[in-house]
Design a protein around this motif. Structure first.
Motif, PDB file in Angstrom:
ATOM      1  N   CYS A  81      27.134  26.579  82.284  1.00 23.39           N
ATOM      2  CA  CYS A  81      26.401  26.191  81.068  1.00 23.39           C
ATOM      3  C   CYS A  81      25.312  25.210  81.465  1.00 23.39           C
ATOM      4  O   CYS A  81      25.595  24.135  81.985  1.00 23.39           O
ATOM      5  N   ASN A  82      24.059  25.580  81.212  1.00 26.87           N
ATOM      6  CA  ASN A  82      22.928  24.715  81.574  1.00 26.87           C
ATOM      7  C   ASN A  82      22.954  23.371  80.870  1.00 26.87           C
ATOM      8  O   ASN A  82      22.434  22.381  81.380  1.00 26.87           O
ATOM      9  N   LYS A  83      23.507  23.350  79.676  1.00 23.96           N
ATOM     10  CA  LYS A  83      23.533  22.092  78.928  1.00 23.96           C
ATOM     11  C   LYS A  83      24.545  21.115  79.550  1.00 23.96           C
ATOM     12  O   LYS A  83      24.294  19.932  79.666  1.00 23.96           O
ATOM     13  N   HIS A 106      16.756  28.974  78.729  1.00 28.14           N
ATOM     14  CA  HIS A 106      17.803  28.157  79.373  1.00 28.14           C
ATOM     15  C   HIS A 106      18.939  27.795  78.432  1.00 28.14           C
ATOM     16  O   HIS A 106      20.016  27.419  78.881  1.00 28.14           O
ATOM     17  N   CYS A 107      18.703  27.861  77.123  1.00 25.24           N
ATOM     18  CA  CYS A 107      19.750  27.477  76.174  1.00 25.24           C
ATOM     19  C   CYS A 107      19.390  27.947  74.764  1.00 25.24           C
ATOM     20  O   CYS A 107      18.232  27.816  74.335  1.00 25.24           O
ATOM     21  N   ILE A 108      20.402  28.464  74.073  1.00 31.25           N
ATOM     22  CA  ILE A 108      20.186  28.937  72.696  1.00 31.25           C
ATOM     23  C   ILE A 108      21.207  28.287  71.750  1.00 31.25           C
ATOM     24  O   ILE A 108      21.531  28.837  70.702  1.00 31.25           O
ATOM     25  N   ALA A 109      21.705  27.116  72.139  1.00 33.69           N
ATOM     26  CA  ALA A 109      22.769  26.477  71.355  1.00 33.69           C
ATOM     27  C   ALA A 109      22.246  25.952  70.021  1.00 33.69           C
ATOM     28  O   ALA A 109      21.145  25.409  69.934  1.00 33.69           O
ATOM     29  N   TYR A 169      30.771  28.147  75.383  1.00 40.10           N
ATOM     30  CA  TYR A 169      30.636  27.983  76.839  1.00 40.10           C
ATOM     31  C   TYR A 169      30.417  26.504  77.194  1.00 40.10           C
ATOM     32  O   TYR A 169      30.887  26.028  78.219  1.00 40.10           O
ATOM     33  N   PHE A 170      29.720  25.804  76.310  1.00 44.13           N
ATOM     34  CA  PHE A 170      29.525  24.366  76.529  1.00 44.13           C
ATOM     35  C   PHE A 170      30.866  23.640  76.505  1.00 44.13           C
ATOM     36  O   PHE A 170      31.111  22.709  77.269  1.00 44.13           O
ATOM     37  N   GLY A 229      23.220  28.144  84.570  1.00 41.99           N
ATOM     38  CA  GLY A 229      22.954  29.362  83.802  1.00 41.99           C
ATOM     39  C   GLY A 229      23.427  29.260  82.362  1.00 41.99           C
ATOM     40  O   GLY A 229      24.094  28.298  81.975  1.00 41.99           O
ATOM     41  N   CYS A 230      23.031  30.273  81.574  1.00 42.99           N
ATOM     42  CA  CYS A 230      23.405  30.295  80.155  1.00 42.99           C
ATOM     43  C   CYS A 230      24.121  31.612  79.850  1.00 42.99           C
ATOM     44  O   CYS A 230      23.474  32.613  79.532  1.00 42.99           O
ATOM     45  N   PRO A 231      25.441  31.636  79.963  1.00 39.75           N
ATOM     46  CA  PRO A 231      26.173  32.882  79.689  1.00 39.75           C
ATOM     47  C   PRO A 231      26.080  33.342  78.247  1.00 39.75           C
ATOM     48  O   PRO A 231      26.308  34.517  77.954  1.00 39.75           O
ATOM     49  N   ALA A 232      25.710  32.447  77.334  1.00 35.74           N
ATOM     50  CA  ALA A 232      25.642  32.836  75.917  1.00 35.74           C
ATOM     51  C   ALA A 232      24.552  33.879  75.675  1.00 35.74           C
ATOM     52  O   ALA A 232      24.676  34.708  74.773  1.00 35.74           O
TER      53      ALA A 232
HETATM   54  S1  SF4 Z   1      23.585  28.281  74.806  1.00 36.81           S
HETATM   55 FE1  SF4 Z   1      23.280  26.280  75.760  1.00 36.81          FE
HETATM   56  S2  SF4 Z   1      25.245  25.308  75.456  1.00 36.81           S
HETATM   57 FE2  SF4 Z   1      25.616  27.503  75.231  1.00 36.81          FE
HETATM   58  S3  SF4 Z   1      26.064  28.314  77.299  1.00 36.81           S
HETATM   59 FE3  SF4 Z   1      23.898  28.476  77.028  1.00 36.81          FE
HETATM   60  S4  SF4 Z   1      23.152  26.585  77.968  1.00 36.81           S
HETATM   61 FE4  SF4 Z   1      25.288  26.238  77.502  1.00 36.81          FE
END
Ligand code: SF4
Ligand SMILES: Cc1cc2nc3c(=O)[nH]c(=O)nc-3n(C[C@H](O)[C@H](O)[C@H](O)COP(=O)(O)OP(=O)(O)OC[C@H]3O[C@@H](n4cnc5c(N)ncnc54)[C@H](O)[C@@H]3O)c2cc1C
Length: 333
Positions: A135-137, A162-165, A127-128, A143-146
């Motif tokens: 993508c929050n990053k 907010h993020c699990i990348a 998604y990034f 948002g964070c669709p992941a």
């Molecule tokens: S995990 Fe992080 S990089 Fe991936 S979509 Fe979520 S915010 Fe974006």
């Protein structure tokens, strides 16, 4: 089409002064250094990075690997990953680093990729890398669709709502176990920072990945003198044997005397939002007999706080087995 200005500064001071014009050194930077280009140019093609100015640092004298006066090693920022991995001192004294680099990417990519570029490579979260997705990053607040979507490759340690990348680097995992120090030249002068403090957890600001400020140029990385008698292993588990990022990896640097672990440095890859040093595993190892059962206990400790997502729960057991096996291999070497 995205256009940008390209410059080749005469020296590091000019590079720093030019980069200091940027509003940020994090996601969305309008000025970027370019080294091997294997991360940055990819992301520019995808419109994930859209700098207005590129500063080519390849002609700066930052491409040497040298012994330090205290017996350690100084690695220039533009040293190519392949040169670092094949350097005789690295192969002899810092084998975990050589192994980690050679487990990453492909020979062609390693010939281009640099030390500093590798430290700053970006997540492979799909998604990034897709500018059409939230993508929050990439775009804070979208948002964070992941979290509800495709997250098989993503992190189980250090995540936030907010993020699990995942941080995808192999080199950084070995450097975490070797307690590398990163040296930076900025507008206010030179400073150094341990690799453990260099990458940031996502928290509520996943767009902020490191402590770098506008103008900050990584000049080199140093490693402490090798620990006499240490045994080192990098083990990477992935979906295919080459040209693939880690599902789980482990870098271990241990010393064993009289059948007991007397010193341990452990870091994990593929499972953390940053290169994941594990003090919990290290504490569980030191003073204990070097046995498979104790290695498994250390792995349990390392993954104690892991938080699975819908598709990546398998990584927790995989990482435990990876670390247990890496420790066993190191102990027997
Ligand atoms: S995990 Fe992080 S990089 Fe991936 S979509 Fe979520 S915010 Fe974006
Ligand atoms: C198909 C593919 C597979 C890959 N597989 C793996 C893998 O399995 N394991 C792995 O670890 N890696 C893998 N990689 C990533 C690869 O290791 C990185 O792309 C590479 O290390 C980045 O280095 P670079 O010099 O090309 O960086 P660049 O693309 O030139 O730069 C990356 C970032 O670093 C910044 N930068 C560069 N130098 C400096 C400096 N001196 N100071 C401050 N900022 C700087 C740039 O501005 C940019 O933001 C893969 C890459 C690709 C394309």
């Amino acid at each position: 089409m995205h256009t940008f200005e390209f410059m080749r500064p005469a020296d590091a001071a000019a590079a720093v002064a030019a980069a200091a014009q940027a509003k940020t050194a994090q996601q969305g930077a309008d000025v970027r250094f370019v080294a091997g280009g294997t991360t940055l140019i990819d992301l520019m093609k995808l419109n994930v990075e859209t700098p207005a100015r590129l500063i080519d640092i390849n002609r700066l004298p930052l491409d040497k690997i040298e012994a330090t006066p205290n017996g350690g090693l100084k690695i220039g920022a533009t040293v190519r990953n392949s040169d670092l991995a094949r350097h005789p001192t690295v192969q002899r004294d810092y084998a975990v680093l050589s192994q980690a680099i050679l487990n990453g990417a492909s020979a062609q990519l390693r010939n281009m990729a640099t030390t500093a570029g590798n430290l700053l490579q970006r997540t492979r979260c799909m998604y990034f890398r897709d500018a059409a997705m939230p993508c929050n990053k990439r775009e804070p607040g979208t948002g964070c669709p992941a979290i509800t979507g495709s997250n098989r490759m993503l992190a189980v340690l250090g995540t936030s709502e907010h993020c699990i990348a995942t941080n995808p680097s192999d080199m950084c995992v070995a450097m975490a176990a070797l307690e590398a120090t990163i040296h930076i030249q900025g507008l206010k002068g030179a400073r150094s920072i341990s690799i453990g403090d260099f990458h940031l957890l996502p928290g509520s600001t996943p767009d902020q990945e490191t402590v770098l400020e506008p103008g900050d140029l990584i000049t080199h990385v140093t490693l402490s003198p090798p620990v006499t008698g240490s045994r080192q292993v990098y083990l990477k588990l992935r979906d295919r044997a080459s040209y693939e990022f880690a599902l789980a990896s482990a870098a271990v640097v241990i010393t064993v005397a009289g059948g007991k672990v007397t010193r341990a440095r452990v870091a994990l890859g593929g499972v953390g939002t940053k290169p994941w040093r594990s003090p919990e595993a290290e504490a569980a190892l030191v003073g204990q007999a070097a046995t498979p059962a104790n290695f498994r206990k250390a792995a349990e400790a390392a993954m104690h706080d892991a938080k699975p997502q819908s598709e990546n729960g398998f990584k927790i057991e995989l990482a435990k087995r990876c670390l247990t096996h890496a420790l066993q291999t190191a102990a027997m070497s």
